[in-house]
Design a protein around this motif. Sequence first.
Motif, short mmCIF file in Angstrom:
data_model
loop_
_atom_site.label_atom_id
_atom_site.label_comp_id
_atom_site.label_asym_id
_atom_site.label_seq_id
_atom_site.Cartn_x
_atom_site.Cartn_y
_atom_site.Cartn_z
N LYS A 19 3.21 -16.20 -7.28
CA LYS A 19 3.56 -14.66 -7.05
C LYS A 19 4.08 -14.29 -5.54
CE LYS A 19 -0.49 -12.77 -7.08
NZ LYS A 19 -1.80 -11.99 -7.53
N LEU A 20 5.00 -13.25 -5.63
CA LEU A 20 5.74 -12.82 -4.52
C LEU A 20 5.36 -11.26 -4.58
CD1 LEU A 20 7.23 -13.15 -1.76
CD2 LEU A 20 9.08 -12.83 -3.30
N ILE A 21 4.97 -10.54 -3.31
CA ILE A 21 4.76 -9.25 -3.45
C ILE A 21 5.26 -8.79 -2.16
CG2 ILE A 21 3.29 -7.33 -3.34
CD1 ILE A 21 1.27 -8.96 -4.96
N GLY A 38 0.87 5.56 3.69
CA GLY A 38 1.93 4.50 4.19
C GLY A 38 1.24 4.12 5.60
N SER A 39 1.78 2.83 5.86
CA SER A 39 1.35 2.22 7.11
C SER A 39 2.46 1.72 8.12
CB SER A 39 0.23 1.12 6.90
OG SER A 39 0.88 0.17 6.02
N LYS A 40 3.56 2.13 7.88
CA LYS A 40 4.89 1.68 8.67
C LYS A 40 4.84 0.23 8.85
CE LYS A 40 4.83 5.44 12.07
NZ LYS A 40 4.75 5.69 13.32
N ASP A 41 4.10 -0.56 7.83
CA ASP A 41 4.51 -2.16 7.83
C ASP A 41 5.17 -2.78 6.57
OD1 ASP A 41 1.93 -4.23 6.66
OD2 ASP A 41 1.71 -2.12 6.26
N PHE A 42 5.72 -3.85 6.94
CA PHE A 42 6.60 -4.40 6.03
C PHE A 42 5.78 -5.61 5.64
CE2 PHE A 42 9.52 -8.12 4.93
CZ PHE A 42 9.72 -7.63 3.61
N SER A 43 4.80 -5.81 4.42
CA SER A 43 3.97 -6.79 4.08
C SER A 43 4.96 -8.06 3.17
CB SER A 43 2.75 -6.41 3.56
OG SER A 43 2.78 -5.59 2.24
N GLN A 44 4.32 -8.91 3.45
CA GLN A 44 4.80 -10.00 2.26
C GLN A 44 3.76 -10.89 1.89
OE1 GLN A 44 5.64 -11.30 5.92
NE2 GLN A 44 6.36 -9.01 5.80
N ALA A 45 3.36 -11.02 0.68
CA ALA A 45 2.19 -11.98 0.07
C ALA A 45 2.81 -12.91 -1.08
CB ALA A 45 1.36 -10.77 -0.76
N VAL A 46 2.19 -14.04 -0.99
CA VAL A 46 2.44 -15.14 -1.62
C VAL A 46 1.10 -15.71 -2.27
CG1 VAL A 46 4.68 -15.89 -0.61
CG2 VAL A 46 2.59 -16.85 0.15
N GLY A 47 1.21 -16.02 -3.65
CA GLY A 47 -0.05 -16.39 -4.29
C GLY A 47 0.21 -17.31 -5.30
N LEU A 48 -0.95 -17.98 -5.80
CA LEU A 48 -0.91 -18.82 -6.89
C LEU A 48 -2.09 -18.19 -7.98
CD1 LEU A 48 -0.74 -22.65 -5.54
CD2 LEU A 48 0.94 -21.07 -6.91
N PHE A 67 -2.27 -14.76 -0.11
CA PHE A 67 -2.37 -14.65 1.26
C PHE A 67 -1.32 -13.50 1.48
CE2 PHE A 67 -0.69 -15.02 5.54
CZ PHE A 67 -1.78 -15.15 6.32
N THR A 68 -1.57 -12.45 2.47
CA THR A 68 -0.75 -11.46 2.67
C THR A 68 -0.59 -11.35 4.14
OG1 THR A 68 -1.56 -10.07 0.91
CG2 THR A 68 -0.17 -8.77 2.68
N ASN A 69 0.72 -11.53 4.59
CA ASN A 69 1.18 -11.46 5.94
C ASN A 69 1.60 -9.86 6.19
OD1 ASN A 69 2.25 -12.06 8.68
ND2 ASN A 69 4.19 -11.78 7.71
N ARG A 70 0.91 -9.15 7.19
CA ARG A 70 1.22 -7.80 7.49
C ARG A 70 1.97 -7.34 8.75
NH1 ARG A 70 -3.04 -3.83 5.19
NH2 ARG A 70 -1.02 -2.52 5.41
N PHE A 78 -6.59 -12.53 3.10
CA PHE A 78 -6.45 -13.32 1.88
C PHE A 78 -7.29 -12.68 0.95
CE2 PHE A 78 -9.26 -16.60 -0.17
CZ PHE A 78 -8.24 -17.26 -0.86
N ASN A 79 -6.79 -12.75 -0.32
CA ASN A 79 -7.48 -12.20 -1.61
C ASN A 79 -7.66 -12.92 -2.47
OD1 ASN A 79 -5.53 -9.85 -0.51
ND2 ASN A 79 -7.00 -8.88 -1.82
N TYR A 80 -8.83 -13.00 -3.32
CA TYR A 80 -8.98 -13.79 -4.41
C TYR A 80 -9.40 -13.00 -5.70
CZ TYR A 80 -13.39 -12.91 -2.59
OH TYR A 80 -14.75 -11.97 -2.00
N ALA A 81 -9.37 -13.84 -6.86
CA ALA A 81 -9.82 -12.88 -7.98
C ALA A 81 -10.18 -13.97 -9.24
CB ALA A 81 -8.47 -12.11 -8.69
N LEU A 82 -11.20 -13.63 -9.77
CA LEU A 82 -11.58 -14.25 -11.20
C LEU A 82 -11.30 -13.26 -12.25
CD1 LEU A 82 -14.78 -16.43 -9.75
CD2 LEU A 82 -12.27 -17.15 -10.34
N GLU A 83 -11.09 -13.80 -13.62
CA GLU A 83 -11.00 -12.59 -14.57
C GLU A 83 -11.01 -13.47 -15.81
OE1 GLU A 83 -7.07 -10.47 -16.67
OE2 GLU A 83 -7.45 -10.05 -14.65
N ALA A 84 -11.72 -12.52 -16.68
CA ALA A 84 -12.16 -13.21 -18.12
C ALA A 84 -11.85 -12.15 -19.24
CB ALA A 84 -13.45 -13.79 -18.23
N GLY A 85 -11.13 -12.29 -20.37
CA GLY A 85 -11.18 -11.49 -21.14
C GLY A 85 -11.52 -11.81 -22.70
N TYR A 86 -11.90 -11.19 -23.49
CA TYR A 86 -12.28 -11.65 -24.77
C TYR A 86 -11.97 -10.29 -25.90
CZ TYR A 86 -15.04 -13.19 -28.79
OH TYR A 86 -15.49 -13.74 -29.89
#
Length: 168
Positions: A19-21, A38-48, A67-70, A78-86
Amino acid sequence: MFVGKYKIAKFGKSVVSGKLILGLPTGKSGDDGGLWIGSKDFSQAVGLEYGYSLYPIPAYLNAGATFTNRAAGISDHFNYALEAGYSFLRNLTLIVRFHGQVSSENGDPNIKGGLGTFSNNQQFIAYNAEQIYKFTDNIGIKGYYESGGAGKNIISAPVLNVGMFFTN
Protein backbone atom coordinates in the motif's frame (compact mmCIF):
# COMPACT_ATOMS: atom_id res chain seq x y z
CA MET A 1 -4.78 12.18 -0.98
CA PHE A 2 -3.58 9.40 -3.23
CA VAL A 3 -4.11 5.78 -2.16
CA GLY A 4 -2.74 2.83 -4.09
CA LYS A 5 -2.98 -0.84 -3.14
CA TYR A 6 -1.23 -3.49 -5.18
CA LYS A 7 -1.17 -7.29 -5.03
CA ILE A 8 2.35 -8.54 -4.38
CA ALA A 9 1.70 -12.27 -4.12
CA LYS A 10 -1.15 -14.76 -4.02
CA PHE A 11 -0.78 -18.28 -2.71
CA GLY A 12 -3.75 -20.54 -2.03
CA LYS A 13 -6.39 -18.57 -0.13
CA SER A 14 -3.91 -15.86 0.90
CA VAL A 15 -3.02 -12.53 -0.67
CA VAL A 16 -0.17 -10.19 0.29
CA SER A 17 -0.49 -6.61 -0.89
CA GLY A 18 1.47 -3.41 -0.65
CA LYS A 19 0.00 0.00 0.00
CA LEU A 20 1.14 3.54 -0.80
CA ILE A 21 -0.65 6.61 0.53
CA LEU A 22 0.40 10.17 -0.30
CA GLY A 23 -1.16 12.86 1.86
CA LEU A 24 -1.18 16.08 -0.09
CA PRO A 25 -1.18 19.40 1.81
CA THR A 26 -4.40 20.76 0.28
CA GLY A 27 -6.50 21.59 3.39
CA LYS A 28 -6.65 24.93 5.18
CA SER A 29 -4.12 24.77 8.02
CA GLY A 30 -5.72 27.38 10.25
CA ASP A 31 -8.72 27.33 12.56
CA ASP A 32 -11.92 26.96 10.52
CA GLY A 33 -14.68 27.11 13.13
CA GLY A 34 -12.74 24.96 15.60
CA LEU A 35 -11.79 22.19 13.17
CA TRP A 36 -8.52 22.31 11.26
CA ILE A 37 -8.77 20.54 7.94
CA GLY A 38 -5.09 20.55 7.01
CA SER A 39 -1.62 20.45 8.49
CA LYS A 40 0.72 21.82 5.76
CA ASP A 41 2.57 18.52 5.61
CA PHE A 42 3.17 16.17 2.72
CA SER A 43 3.00 12.66 4.20
CA GLN A 44 4.06 9.37 2.65
CA ALA A 45 2.85 6.01 3.98
CA VAL A 46 3.95 2.53 2.94
CA GLY A 47 2.41 -0.63 4.24
CA LEU A 48 1.82 -4.35 3.88
CA GLU A 49 -1.43 -6.27 4.24
CA TYR A 50 -2.17 -9.95 4.49
CA GLY A 51 -5.62 -11.30 3.64
CA TYR A 52 -6.93 -14.83 4.04
CA SER A 53 -10.19 -16.28 2.74
CA LEU A 54 -11.88 -18.94 4.86
CA TYR A 55 -13.82 -20.21 1.81
CA PRO A 56 -16.06 -22.29 1.68
CA ILE A 57 -17.02 -20.53 4.92
CA PRO A 58 -18.15 -17.03 3.84
CA ALA A 59 -15.54 -15.26 5.95
CA TYR A 60 -12.14 -13.60 5.75
CA LEU A 61 -9.29 -12.35 7.94
CA ASN A 62 -7.05 -9.38 7.22
CA ALA A 63 -4.02 -7.88 8.99
CA GLY A 64 -1.90 -4.90 8.06
CA ALA A 65 0.82 -2.52 9.14
CA THR A 66 1.74 0.91 7.76
CA PHE A 67 4.55 3.36 8.46
CA THR A 68 3.85 7.04 7.77
CA ASN A 69 6.61 9.63 7.28
CA ARG A 70 5.26 13.12 7.99
CA ALA A 71 6.79 16.50 7.16
CA ALA A 72 6.48 20.02 8.60
CA GLY A 73 7.67 18.93 12.05
CA ILE A 74 4.84 16.44 12.68
CA SER A 75 5.85 13.08 14.14
CA ASP A 76 6.00 9.93 12.05
CA HIS A 77 3.77 7.04 13.10
CA PHE A 78 3.14 3.33 12.76
CA ASN A 79 -0.40 2.00 12.19
CA TYR A 80 -1.64 -1.56 12.65
CA ALA A 81 -4.98 -3.23 11.99
CA LEU A 82 -6.75 -6.58 12.33
CA GLU A 83 -10.06 -7.24 10.58
CA ALA A 84 -12.48 -10.15 10.25
CA GLY A 85 -15.64 -10.40 8.20
CA TYR A 86 -18.44 -12.98 8.01
CA SER A 87 -21.44 -13.10 5.66
CA PHE A 88 -24.65 -14.41 7.16
CA LEU A 89 -27.03 -15.72 4.56
CA ARG A 90 -26.43 -14.00 1.22
CA ASN A 91 -27.18 -10.38 2.05
CA LEU A 92 -25.91 -9.69 5.58
CA THR A 93 -22.23 -9.16 6.46
CA LEU A 94 -20.61 -8.32 9.80
CA ILE A 95 -17.10 -6.85 9.93
CA VAL A 96 -15.11 -6.26 13.13
CA ARG A 97 -11.84 -4.33 13.33
CA PHE A 98 -9.16 -3.51 15.87
CA HIS A 99 -6.65 -0.84 14.89
CA GLY A 100 -4.24 1.65 16.37
CA GLN A 101 -1.49 4.14 15.88
CA VAL A 102 1.85 4.52 17.68
CA SER A 103 3.77 7.78 17.38
CA SER A 104 7.50 7.84 16.77
CA GLU A 105 7.55 10.83 19.17
CA ASN A 106 9.94 12.62 16.81
CA GLY A 107 7.78 15.67 16.11
CA ASP A 108 8.49 19.29 16.95
CA PRO A 109 6.89 19.88 20.40
CA ASN A 110 5.89 23.41 19.32
CA ILE A 111 3.57 22.10 16.57
CA LYS A 112 -0.08 22.33 17.58
CA GLY A 113 -3.02 20.84 15.70
CA GLY A 114 -6.69 21.70 15.65
CA LEU A 115 -8.74 19.77 18.20
CA GLY A 116 -6.78 16.57 17.65
CA THR A 117 -7.57 16.18 13.95
CA PHE A 118 -3.97 16.63 12.82
CA SER A 119 -2.21 16.62 16.19
CA ASN A 120 1.45 15.93 16.66
CA ASN A 121 2.57 12.73 18.48
CA GLN A 122 -0.89 11.21 18.13
CA GLN A 123 -1.54 7.69 19.45
CA PHE A 124 -4.68 5.59 19.85
CA ILE A 125 -6.24 2.14 20.05
CA ALA A 126 -9.72 1.73 18.55
CA TYR A 127 -12.22 -0.99 17.71
CA ASN A 128 -15.29 -1.02 15.51
CA ALA A 129 -18.05 -3.12 14.05
CA GLU A 130 -19.80 -2.64 10.74
CA GLN A 131 -22.93 -4.37 9.51
CA ILE A 132 -23.86 -4.37 5.82
CA TYR A 133 -27.20 -5.44 4.37
CA LYS A 134 -27.60 -5.69 0.60
CA PHE A 135 -31.11 -5.36 -0.83
CA THR A 136 -29.68 -6.22 -4.25
CA ASP A 137 -26.16 -6.72 -5.58
CA ASN A 138 -25.98 -2.95 -6.13
CA ILE A 139 -28.03 -1.34 -3.32
CA GLY A 140 -27.71 -1.66 0.43
CA ILE A 141 -27.48 -0.06 3.84
CA LYS A 142 -24.75 -0.16 6.44
CA GLY A 143 -24.25 0.76 10.04
CA TYR A 144 -20.92 1.42 11.74
CA TYR A 145 -19.91 1.91 15.37
CA GLU A 146 -16.41 2.78 16.59
CA SER A 147 -14.94 3.55 19.98
CA GLY A 148 -11.48 3.67 21.48
CA GLY A 149 -9.53 2.52 24.45
CA ALA A 150 -6.36 4.55 24.81
CA GLY A 151 -5.47 7.83 23.18
CA LYS A 152 -2.90 10.61 23.28
CA ASN A 153 -3.31 14.01 21.60
CA ILE A 154 -6.56 12.93 19.97
CA ILE A 155 -10.25 13.59 20.44
CA SER A 156 -12.02 10.45 21.62
CA ALA A 157 -15.74 9.90 21.29
CA PRO A 158 -17.83 7.03 19.93
CA VAL A 159 -18.64 7.21 16.22
CA LEU A 160 -22.00 6.05 14.89
CA ASN A 161 -22.59 6.06 11.15
CA VAL A 162 -25.59 4.82 9.17
CA GLY A 163 -25.90 5.11 5.42
CA MET A 164 -27.14 3.77 2.13
CA PHE A 165 -24.84 2.73 -0.70
CA PHE A 166 -25.06 2.18 -4.43
CA THR A 167 -22.49 0.25 -6.49
CA ASN A 168 -22.23 -0.83 -10.11
